[in-house]
Enzyme design. Structure first.
Site, short mmCIF file in Angstrom:
data_model
loop_
_atom_site.label_atom_id
_atom_site.label_comp_id
_atom_site.label_asym_id
_atom_site.label_seq_id
_atom_site.Cartn_x
_atom_site.Cartn_y
_atom_site.Cartn_z
N ARG A 42 -165.10 -25.07 29.55
CA ARG A 42 -165.04 -24.93 28.09
C ARG A 42 -163.85 -25.71 27.58
NH1 ARG A 42 -163.67 -19.54 26.63
NH2 ARG A 42 -161.64 -20.38 26.10
N GLU B 20 -157.07 -27.34 25.28
CA GLU B 20 -157.10 -27.32 26.75
C GLU B 20 -158.53 -27.40 27.23
OE1 GLU B 20 -155.61 -23.67 28.42
OE2 GLU B 20 -156.66 -22.43 26.96
N ASN C 69 -160.82 -25.61 29.99
CA ASN C 69 -160.90 -24.50 30.94
C ASN C 69 -161.94 -24.80 32.00
OD1 ASN C 69 -159.27 -22.33 29.34
ND2 ASN C 69 -160.71 -23.21 27.86
N SER D 270 -164.56 -17.59 29.43
CA SER D 270 -165.23 -16.35 29.02
C SER D 270 -165.96 -16.49 27.69
CB SER D 270 -164.21 -15.22 28.98
OG SER D 270 -163.18 -15.57 28.12
N LYS E 286 -152.60 -27.52 33.30
CA LYS E 286 -151.95 -28.20 32.17
C LYS E 286 -151.38 -29.55 32.59
CE LYS E 286 -152.39 -24.65 29.40
NZ LYS E 286 -153.12 -23.78 30.37
N LYS F 294 -145.93 -25.43 27.40
CA LYS F 294 -146.96 -24.71 28.16
C LYS F 294 -146.67 -24.74 29.65
CE LYS F 294 -150.90 -25.34 25.07
NZ LYS F 294 -152.33 -25.68 25.02
N GLU G 79 -152.49 -20.20 34.02
CA GLU G 79 -153.61 -19.95 33.11
C GLU G 79 -153.51 -18.56 32.50
OE1 GLU G 79 -156.08 -21.10 31.45
OE2 GLU G 79 -155.38 -23.07 32.07
N GLY G 80 -154.37 -18.28 31.54
CA GLY G 80 -154.39 -16.96 30.90
C GLY G 80 -153.42 -16.98 29.73
N ARG H 270 -162.84 -18.66 18.10
CA ARG H 270 -161.93 -17.52 18.06
C ARG H 270 -161.04 -17.67 16.85
NH1 ARG H 270 -159.93 -18.25 23.98
NH2 ARG H 270 -160.38 -20.35 23.22
#
Lengths: 509, 509
Positions: free
Chosen positions: B133, B149, B151, B156, B343, B403, B407-408, B485
């Site tokens: 994604r 970014e 993913n 999700s 990253k 950054k 991840e997360g 989002r």
């Protein structure tokens, strides 16, 4: 609730390892399926937190295929019986006269009924739409399904029972591999042939589309309404008004219908309490058109409330009900249908010749009669036959149930309380005495609030019937699916939302 | 959460009457739809109580149709880029060398990667399945969508975004009558033509079937696996193993895939944590077959965990991960794909010639490059260009994001914390510095735990790409749907399940 379950059955934590791991996989499957397919209810009335409805992990009620088909075949004649009885105001009022004297709620309903019949448009009383449900229990002695009651108002779980049947069919297929090695775990499992394949096992949980049948009937009624209004129909169109209780937790079963009615037919359903109807709705004096707000006309009044005195907090709610009844909307159900569903009329129909008065003396009446349990009226305590059964009931209270006119669970009297009531001085004319149907107990895995118990249970089978009829012109008459509710054998109560019983499905053999 | 929302925007209770009644009807529709279609998450880790996922009532992110199509067109080349980079272990290890020195997690991942490449079956490292994604924000200055970014692991909301798009399309149609009189209520509304009909309004929320695309790819991978095993396949068949976190609350987004994979393809998905994999799974030394228990073979290892150091509590979890990587199962994703999503590699690809090393110098690279934000590596603080950008960032921290490799959400540094980090003495080689994309704020109605607020928000657009490739043989390469989002403009955090942001949809104009 969990504690009482654990007390009544053996806890799943105590099951042997292999069984426990099978049950744990089943439980996880059920939690997933219920969460993703609307088998949910509100945790409380805060309107946000949800929890699965209580269900059995597997189809709980073993029913011989022949008996199942027999009671399915009664759904259409029961629909007709209700329509014919409801079209005879004299019969309704005669039958309920004694009960009405004792029971204020029956009296109030009859008052509304009289107001409609004596009003400017008495024919609106016969714009009938019905989602009836006849409930049966297996009588151990006769090995027959006997009728417990015939619900003509707010017959619930039509939507969720459809989804639960899908879930149980999926489980029988998906867990095929595991199921075969655990046939002895549940009564239904031991009915399956040793090497029965998944498709055959699945087909033992009867297919149903009660959701579709109900919303198709709503759409057909809305179509009839639109047809009769023609170009006079207001700009907001014709909607289905679902009248609900304000503290309802079982909203999903209702909203599934709301969603499917929109998806299939583009017809909107609006939920309102009786108090909100009183506030927002208007009835056109000249044309009998019921409107919500300024524009939307109500084509169907669908009651998921109004069956209990508690739903009428004051005069406003009764006026709202009268407004619904006096309108040109189809009534699901009309007040006459509601009255015909009362216990007293159930008991009357069981009297010699009463059922035949509406359905004739042919095979149809004979078939209906075969599912009747024994019922006795208590108006005339001097009558020798009545005296005899009361004497017998005082000595053998466990063989009887004493049922009041009122609808909604939790009002029946059993055992010592039944004996006390019969021995008391009170007038019993608003009660009926009924044979207590003794059903075979069976083990079931029940899941409530995520807790699983294996317990001795009793099951009850409901058969839905959908009916649409405008002043004697029958438009839809259809048998529509089954509902099984399974409760702990140790409880006399049966409410699903209250947590006393679980939704389940039949498994045919 | 409610309080912070109310502080950031105006409470809906304070809206004018007509607007409030429109919003209240919308809210009720959204609560119904989310409850009935799996737009839910666990309230806590008790596994039973559910609550709707945070959502916007209406499509929140207005996107010009041309820009939307542009980023959709990048999904397939991004899939190819990941595959090509991941097929070049030298490039991966060179690029991550400095970061690995500083970051233990990167080091651990590379250790697993080396073990696979140096193991008995290095080709299993290239049995790749991906649900990538790419996330974008609208850059106010350039009026372009810039990549935040890419993913490559545990992307999700593919399932729930599909259902949310269905919900928003239904709302635009069902609330047509009301929508037209409230066009000014939300940015998307004012984009609609004055007399735009429901079908046209609906089509502005792009159709997607990310659920179907993902499970079709799982089934295709399982088919490839079964094909390669032939008659050697064990009796339990080939399953998809979904590796999950043990305290996951966002389980529905995962279980929707589980259910649909079964419904469409009859392929079973099993959920396990890494610790459970360590306990239950075995890897055939001779054949590299991964088995769950005694019989079921794992055709696909699908990671919804394993992207964060917290997912590896000890050596067991790392051994479980190595077992997955060394097996003949398709990996969604492989460890190489995971590393390519870091990253540092994103920053490397933005360097001159780096992207072109894998994608050539043609139009495809130019298109990809056009969505890159400005990125800087921080390995060589003596480099004049690095010094220059660090000096600028210290003076203008609001224009940058710092950054870490990890991840997360929740690990990025902004504003004062960014300045402090740059001014500190610590080694920054495991960080990248990135242009902060300044997006246009817009008002949205957000619903969280049943509470609705109208607030200033920012939105981020994700585009899914599904990819299946076995050692260079590409089987599926597909762009698959969008995720929006939307978060309060006042928050730098973005987690949906944590309640910081809400799921939404794009509305094209």
């Amino acid at each position: 609730m969990v504690a009482s379950g654990a007390a009544a059955g053996s806890s799943v934590g105590g099951a042997p390892g292999e069984e426990a791991s099978f049950i744990s996989a089943l439980k996880s499957e059920v939690l997933t399926y219920t969460a993703m397919n609307g088998l949910l209810m509100l945790e409380s009335s805060d309107e946000v937190g949800l929890v699965h409805v209580p269900v059995s992990l597997l189809p709980a009620m073993a029913v011989p295929r022949g008996l199942f088909e027999e009671v399915r075949a009664l759904a259409e004649p029961f629909n007709v019986l209700v329509e014919r009885f409801a079209s005879d105001p004299v019969a309704i009022k005669e039958t309920l006269a004694a009960a009405a004297k004792q029971d204020e709620f029956t009296r109030d309903l009859i008052r509304v009924y009289d107001a409609v019949l004596g009003g400017p448009r008495p024919s609106v009383a016969r714009k009938n739409l019905a989602v009836n449900r006849s409930d049966y229990m297996m009588d151990q002695q006769s090995q027959r399904l006997l009728q417990v009651e015939l619900n003509t108002i707010s017959s619930s779980f039509g939507a969720q029972s459809t989804i639960l049947a899908q879930m149980h069919r999926q489980i029988l297929s998906k867990f095929d591999f595991l199921r075969q090695s655990h046939r002895g775990l549940w009564p239904g499992g031991s009915l399956l042939e040793e090497s029965e394949d998944a498709a055959s096992a699945q087909s033992r949980v009867p297919y149903q589309d009660t959701i579709g049948d109900i919303v198709d009937a709503f759409a057909a009624a809305a179509g009839e309404y639109r047809g009769s209004r023609g170009s006079a129909l207001g700009p907001g169109g014709a909607v289905v008004l679902m009248v609900v209780q304000d503290d309802e937790r079982n909203v999903m079963d209702q909203q599934i219908l709301e969603q499917e009615l929109w998806r299939r037919h583009g017809v909107r359903m609006e939920r309102r309490t009786l108090a909100q109807v009183a506030e927002e709705a208007t009835l056109g004096e000249a044309d009998g058109i019921l409107r919500l707000g300024d524009s939307r006309e109500v084509a169907v009044s669908y009651l998921r409330a109004g069956y209990s005195p508690a739903d009428y907090k004051g005069a406003e709610e009764w006026e709202a009900r009268l407004m619904l009844e006096q309108s040109e909307a189809f009534k699901c159900p009309s007040i006459a249908y509601q009255l015909v569903g009362s216990k007293k009329i159930q008991q009357y129909l069981a009297e010699e010749g009463a059922l035949e008065r509406f359905m004739g003396k042919g095979e149809e009446s004979a078939s209906l009669r075969r599912c009747f349990a024994s019922l006795w009226g208590l108006e005339d305590l001097g009558d020798p036959k009545t005296k005899e059964v009361i004497d017998h009931a005082k000595k053998n209270p466990h063989l009887y149930v004493l049922k009041p006119q009122r609808e909604g669970g939790g009002n029946n009297l059993y055992d010592e309380k039944l004996r006390e009531a019969l021995e008391g001085e009170g007038d019993l004319s608003a009660y009926i005495l009924m044979q207590r149907i003794v059903s075979p107990m069976h083990k079931s895995y029940l899941l409530r609030k995520g807790e699983c118990v294996n317990a001795d249970t009793l099951s009850e089978l409901g058969i839905y019937g959908v009916y649409l009829c405008d002043n004697g012109r029958e438009i839809i008459n259809k048998c529509s699916g089954a509902l099984v509710r399974t409760k702990l054998a140790s409880s006399n109560e049966g409410g699903v939302t209250a947590g006393f019983s679980c939704l389940s499905t039949p498994i045919l053999h």
